[in-house]
Scaffold this active site. Structure first.
Site, mmCIF file in Angstrom:
data_model
loop_
_atom_site.group_PDB
_atom_site.id
_atom_site.type_symbol
_atom_site.label_atom_id
_atom_site.label_comp_id
_atom_site.label_asym_id
_atom_site.label_seq_id
_atom_site.Cartn_x
_atom_site.Cartn_y
_atom_site.Cartn_z
ATOM 1 N N ASP A 271 -22.093 -8.076 42.459
ATOM 2 C CA ASP A 271 -20.722 -8.005 41.986
ATOM 3 C C ASP A 271 -19.858 -8.838 42.938
ATOM 4 O O ASP A 271 -20.302 -9.302 43.989
ATOM 5 C CB ASP A 271 -20.259 -6.535 41.901
ATOM 6 C CG ASP A 271 -19.070 -6.371 40.960
ATOM 7 O OD1 ASP A 271 -18.830 -5.253 40.505
ATOM 8 O OD2 ASP A 271 -18.395 -7.390 40.669
HETATM 9 C C1 GLC Z 1 -15.291 -7.364 39.120
HETATM 10 C C2 GLC Z 1 -16.022 -6.188 38.485
HETATM 11 C C3 GLC Z 1 -17.151 -6.613 37.578
HETATM 12 C C4 GLC Z 1 -16.819 -7.960 36.953
HETATM 13 C C5 GLC Z 1 -16.823 -8.987 38.067
HETATM 14 C C6 GLC Z 1 -16.436 -10.391 37.562
HETATM 15 O O1 GLC Z 1 -14.888 -7.030 40.396
HETATM 16 O O2 GLC Z 1 -16.503 -5.164 39.332
HETATM 17 O O3 GLC Z 1 -17.315 -5.579 36.593
HETATM 18 O O4 GLC Z 1 -17.796 -8.296 35.983
HETATM 19 O O5 GLC Z 1 -15.979 -8.624 39.145
HETATM 20 O O6 GLC Z 1 -15.106 -10.391 37.144
#
Ligand code: GLC
Length: 714
Positions: A271
């Site tokens: 993430d």
């Molecule tokens: C965010 C979220 C995740 C998302 C990613 C890209 O912080 O936790 O769910 O897909 O970053 O935006």
């Protein structure tokens, strides 16, 4: 092992390509940028970029980023394919969480429909629209089981139950990826946030998670396993500290279970910045240490932290990261790039977008899913659907005229003006002769005029800003001022239909008492206004059932139906029992609860297999009769209880459900087949086990009620 991601021809192309790649080019494939700008073209040209998030200025989906466009994708893809040494295409990803231009109800609402087939259709439409704007990788489905409504991201998942979550997980993956991800209208999906993120301590987003591996395996892993079995292309590792080892550095989760035990053949992306955040967690000294921990644990691609692209070449040269580990990560990434067809068709036809967005059939699917996801919680004296006696309707409340707010969290490409507000939809849907006078949201003006109405529809609830990432809240009451508005309307003697828009369960005890009818509409998407009106006037009948328990008070959290019995279960008259001395221990509304405009009678539970083997199947059936005045759809649920186990077992577990539509007076026999393998759980050694023994079984309308029987596993 899921064979859907292993294709001999692709494996040959992958291995041939890896054989030609330099160490720097291999590392480049493991790096994802947060956005692509002119300045990034040189890095793309030199093979230092494997992927990018598409226009990721959407701060956790809370603002409107630049829209995704095919031309943007083509511009950067051309640099990667035609100007770099090996011509490896970029994989462009975006948070298309519940719809692209056609915004569907939030996933928690979709789970309330108990209709995986429709969830699959919605995912397929989202893929058809998103690919036309150049997106070939969706960071969805979100599969975090959640039992704490304080956590803002409860909106993004499929609720509290692993069985219902698993059914929707597989459906979403099928919808997004189809039979062939290389198809022009299919994408690579991303099951997230692996795993256990929904248990953040205190409901505080990103906080630590401390649970047994047994609970992780029985409750939080099953939807991810279902996604892997369905062939999901990618998995996103979560932010949190899991039992002292943050997921991004957790080899047991990322490699031992996901890749070895389950045989996952896609790739793991961290993430956002989670690799670098290993330093904040205090298990990495610096970016290089963090990169080594994450790569060696099984994170194949680094989302936006740049720790990989800045350190992995040196880490491999120094032996801190074996090149074989890097090769395996690159192999997985290239496998998905080949399977999504990017090598053979890297460019997007810019003319497609104008032909696929928000088509009438897309809107009608969104409307149907919204109708099915709205839950009727109360209907005193069968006030709904409005009958001949309702000639004057007033509509007011803070969300009566809302448009984009109906989208809910994470809707980067929805357009608010596509939405017909609930007040307008009610006016449009009203039968001839029924006067609808929408009023401003000012409670005193609305209530003054409402006295001349037969009924007041009050539209309350949450703005999406309280939903989604970094949006945990400490109370589950309606937002400020709304309780007072409802109380004032009630004090004025109005008959009230409460329509609640929310991204989570709210503890609306008093408001439910004051209302005559309550429709819980969640954040229902682009067709939510019409769906609410359809139900109010009976153009559709509610069938939704709660995918998550509704607490009476935030003080009860966590509260869920699949709890353990404890040694002192609370029973009437028992003082020393598991509960509270100030409120009942039962929820406001239980998991699986929802009313309809008719009534259903359950009869004649048949257990064809009172005993069956651990390698066999149980056969159960029941007769359902529509005993009411209208056609209706009942979601028939099957629960079991393992009476004695080598470890304590939940008092109930959902193991089957079916949607049954019956005409008035119609009776149907509903059959369930229960494979013994569905009764497996993590035993004393934390590993999957099936144990002979006696079980109770229920078939009924929700987790609280049903016809009960017994069977034995031998
Ligand atoms: C965010 C979220 C995740 C998302 C990613 C890209 O912080 O936790 O769910 O897909 O970053 O935006």
């Amino acid at each position: 092992m899921p064979d859907s991601l292993v294709n001999p021809a692709v494996e040959q192309r992958v291995n041939e390509l890896i054989g030609r790649m330099t160490l720097e080019e291999k590392v480049g494939q493991t790096s994802q940028l947060m956005r692509l700008t002119e300045e990034d073209k040189e890095a793309v040209r030199s093979g230092k970029v494997g992927s990018s998030i598409f226009a990721s200025t959407a701060w956790a989906g809370k603002d409107m980023p630049p829209s995704a466009q095919a031309e943007f994708s083509n511009e950067f893809q051309r640099v990667a394919v035609e100007e770099s040494r090996l011509g490896i295409p970029l994989l462009l990803g975006r948070d298309v969480i519940h719809g692209h231009r056609t915004v569907f109800p939030i996933p928690l609402a979709q789970a309330a429909a108990w209709d995986p087939d429709l969830v699959e259709q919605a995912a397929s439409i989202a893929a058809k629209e998103g690919t036309a704007d150049g997106i070939k990788w969706f960071f969805t489905p979100m599969l975090d089981i959640a039992r704490d409504p304080r956590w803002g991201r409860v909106a993004e998942g499929y609720g509290e139950d692993p069985f219902l979550g698993s059914a929707n997980a597989a459906a979403a993956v099928r919808g997004y990826q189809g039979e062939d991800m290389a198809a022009v209208d299919k994408v690579a999906a991303c099951a997230k946030h692996y795993a256990g993120y929904g248990l953040a301590e205190g409901g505080r987003d990103y906080d630590r998670v401390e649970i047994s591996m047994r609970t992780m395996r029985d409750v939080y892993l099953p939807p991810f396993h279902a996604a892997v079995k369905a062939g999901v292309a990618t998995i996103m590792s979560a932010f949190h500290d899991f039992n002292g080892v943050p997921v991004a550095a957790n080899r047991q989760l990322l490699t031992d279970i996901l890749k070895k035990e389950w045989g996952f053949q896609g790739f793991v992306v961290s993430d956002w910045n989670a690799v670098m955040e290993l330093c904040e967690h205090g298990i990495a000294e610096d970016a290089a240490h963090a990169a080594a921990l994450a790569m060696n644990a099984g994170v194949d691609m680094d989302m936006v932290s740049l720790a990989y692209v800045n350190n992995l070449v040196e880490l491999v040269r120094s032996g801190k990261v074996p090149e074989a580990v890097l090769d395996e990560a690159v192999r997985r990434i290239l496998r998905i790039k080949f399977l999504t067809g990017l090598f053979d068709n890297p460019y997007v036809d810019p003319d497609r977008a104008g032909k696929v967005m928000l088509l009438p059939e897309h809107r009608s699917t969104a409307r149907k899913l919204a109708q099915e996801s709205i839950v009727l919680l109360k209907n005193k004296n069968n006030l709904l659907p409005f009958g001949e006696n309702i000639r004057k309707i007033t509509v007011f409340g803070p969300l009566a005229y809302a448009q984009a707010e109906l989208f809910g969290a994470w809707t980067l490409d929805g357009v608010g003006s596509d939405v017909t507000p609930i007040a307008e939809a009610i006016r449009e849907g009203a039968p001839e002769g029924v006067e609808v006078f929408p009023l401003s949201t000012l409670s005193d003006q609305a209530i003054y005029h409402a006295r001349y109405a037969d009924v007041a529809v009050i539209v309350v609830g949450e703005h999406p800003a309280r939903s989604g990432e970094a949006s945990s809240i400490s109370t589950l009451d309606l937002p400020a001022g709304q309780r007072e508005m409802i109380a004032a309307a009630h004090a004025n003697g109005l008959r009230i239909v409460l329509v609640v828009l929310a991204g989570r369960p709210l503890s609306i005890c008093r408001e439910v008492e004051m209302a005559d009818a309550v429709l819980y509409a969640w954040h229902p998407g682009v067709e939510g206004g019409h769906a609410v009106a359809d139900l109010l006037f009976g153009h559709a009948s509610p069938s939704g059932k709660l995918p998550i328990t509704f607490p009476r008070s935030v003080g009860q959290v966590p509260i869920y139906y699949g709890r353990k019995n404890t040694g002192r279960p609370l029973r009437p008259g028992v003082l020393f029992g598991t509960g509270y001395i100030d409120i009942p221990v039962t929820p406001l509304f239980p998991f699986g609860y929802g009313l309809s405009y008719t009534s259903f009678h359950y009869d004649n539970l048949q257990i064809a297999t009172p005993r069956f083997g651990v390698d066999g199947k149980g056969e159960f059936s029941v007769e359902i009769t529509n005993t009411g005045p209208r056609a209706g759809t009942e979601i028939v649920q099957l629960y079991v209880r393992d009476l004695v186990g080598s470890v304590t077992r939940p008092v109930k577990e959902l193991k089957g459900f079916q949607r049954v539509t019956l005409q008035p007076g119609e009776t149907r026999q509903v059959h369930f087949t229960l494979p013994a393998e569905d009764l497996a759980f993590a035993g004393l050694d934390d590993l999957p086990t099936i144990e002979p023994g006696k079980f109770h079984v229920w078939i009924g309308p929700n987790s609280d009620e049903g016809l009960q029987g017994e069977f034995e596993l031998i």
